[in-house]
Design a protein around this motif. Structure first.
Motif, mmCIF file in Angstrom:
data_model
loop_
_atom_site.group_PDB
_atom_site.id
_atom_site.type_symbol
_atom_site.label_atom_id
_atom_site.label_comp_id
_atom_site.label_asym_id
_atom_site.label_seq_id
_atom_site.Cartn_x
_atom_site.Cartn_y
_atom_site.Cartn_z
ATOM 1 N N GLU A 67 0.894 -1.178 0.035
ATOM 2 C CA GLU A 67 0.043 -0.001 0.061
ATOM 3 C C GLU A 67 0.970 1.386 0.065
ATOM 4 O O GLU A 67 0.624 2.041 -0.874
ATOM 5 N N HIS A 68 1.716 1.318 0.766
ATOM 6 C CA HIS A 68 2.702 2.361 0.932
ATOM 7 C C HIS A 68 4.245 2.188 1.518
ATOM 8 O O HIS A 68 4.127 0.814 2.239
ATOM 9 N N ILE A 69 5.263 2.767 1.335
ATOM 10 C CA ILE A 69 6.353 2.702 1.886
ATOM 11 C C ILE A 69 6.615 3.887 2.898
ATOM 12 O O ILE A 69 6.219 5.080 2.268
ATOM 13 N N ILE A 123 3.758 6.706 -1.097
ATOM 14 C CA ILE A 123 4.904 7.169 -0.333
ATOM 15 C C ILE A 123 4.672 7.813 0.974
ATOM 16 O O ILE A 123 3.845 9.089 0.573
ATOM 17 N N GLU A 124 4.860 7.659 2.162
ATOM 18 C CA GLU A 124 4.572 8.134 3.416
ATOM 19 C C GLU A 124 5.748 8.806 4.086
ATOM 20 O O GLU A 124 6.413 8.108 4.587
ATOM 21 N N LEU A 125 5.816 10.020 4.013
ATOM 22 C CA LEU A 125 6.851 10.647 4.768
ATOM 23 C C LEU A 125 6.362 10.886 6.252
ATOM 24 O O LEU A 125 5.404 11.264 6.649
ATOM 25 N N HIS A 136 11.564 3.416 6.806
ATOM 26 C CA HIS A 136 11.027 2.864 8.177
ATOM 27 C C HIS A 136 10.289 1.849 8.145
ATOM 28 O O HIS A 136 10.217 1.082 9.256
ATOM 29 N N HIS A 137 9.210 1.744 6.958
ATOM 30 C CA HIS A 137 8.200 0.607 7.080
ATOM 31 C C HIS A 137 7.687 0.380 5.821
ATOM 32 O O HIS A 137 7.627 1.296 4.906
ATOM 33 N N ILE A 138 7.357 -0.915 5.730
ATOM 34 C CA ILE A 138 6.353 -1.381 4.460
ATOM 35 C C ILE A 138 4.989 -1.805 4.834
ATOM 36 O O ILE A 138 5.142 -2.493 5.827
ATOM 37 N N VAL A 153 6.882 -4.153 9.282
ATOM 38 C CA VAL A 153 5.973 -4.397 8.516
ATOM 39 C C VAL A 153 4.546 -3.835 9.054
ATOM 40 O O VAL A 153 4.145 -3.975 10.221
ATOM 41 N N GLU A 154 3.786 -3.047 8.182
ATOM 42 C CA GLU A 154 2.577 -2.557 8.679
ATOM 43 C C GLU A 154 1.274 -3.397 7.917
ATOM 44 O O GLU A 154 1.636 -3.363 6.573
ATOM 45 N N LEU A 155 0.556 -3.740 8.485
ATOM 46 C CA LEU A 155 -0.881 -4.023 7.849
ATOM 47 C C LEU A 155 -1.801 -3.003 7.923
ATOM 48 O O LEU A 155 -2.069 -2.257 9.025
HETATM 49 CO CO CO Z 1 2.551 3.676 7.280
#
Ligand code: CO
Length: 133
Positions: free
Chosen positions: A5-7, A52-54, A76-78, A126-128
């Motif tokens: 979904e985002h990085i 992309i999430e800053l 930082h996370h995927i 990892v983020e769900l």
């Molecule tokens: Co996130």
């Protein structure tokens, strides 16, 4: 899991990073959002089907500030989009993964989220995430 979904990228100066990523991606962020519970302010860019999430810390000792102190700025996370976050959490728990939260919590960008400890995922946080309908 449906897709990446985002990085998430940890940055120390959101304003500067937004300008840099706007130049890099050729498009401006579509939203800025503070998540008080996570002590971050986030900025989102759409890149095709992904984002992309800053992330900039809003507290000196917040999770993002600590990550930057430890490893510097960077990925930082995927985050993976899931259809049923509780089912995925149960599946991963049963498979031996360590979840950082036992209940889904409200994240940025209208999502329920849960994090998987990097120690149980080859060093990757990892983020769900599941869209709140
Ligand atoms: Co996130």
């Amino acid at each position: 899991m449906i897709r990446v979904e985002h990085i998430g990228i940890a940055v120390s100066d959101l304003k500067k990073a937004e300008a840099l990523y706007t130049a890099l991606l050729g498009a401006a962020p579509y939203k800025r959002e503070e998540v008080a519970s996570e002590e971050v302010v986030t900025s989102f860019f759409q890149v095709g089907p992904n984002k992309i999430e800053l992330l900039e810390s809003t507290a000196d000792d917040g999770p993002i500030a600590r990550a930057i102190a430890k490893r510097g700025e960077g990925i930082h996370h995927i985050a993976f989009e899931v259809a049923d976050i509780r089912a995925e959490m149960a599946r991963l728990k049963a498979a031996g993964f360590t979840l950082l939260n036992e209940e889904p919590k409200r994240g940025a960008d209208n999502k329920l989220v849960c994090f998987v400890h990097p120690k149980s995922a080859n060093g990757v946080l990892v983020e769900l995430c599941q869209e709140i309908s």
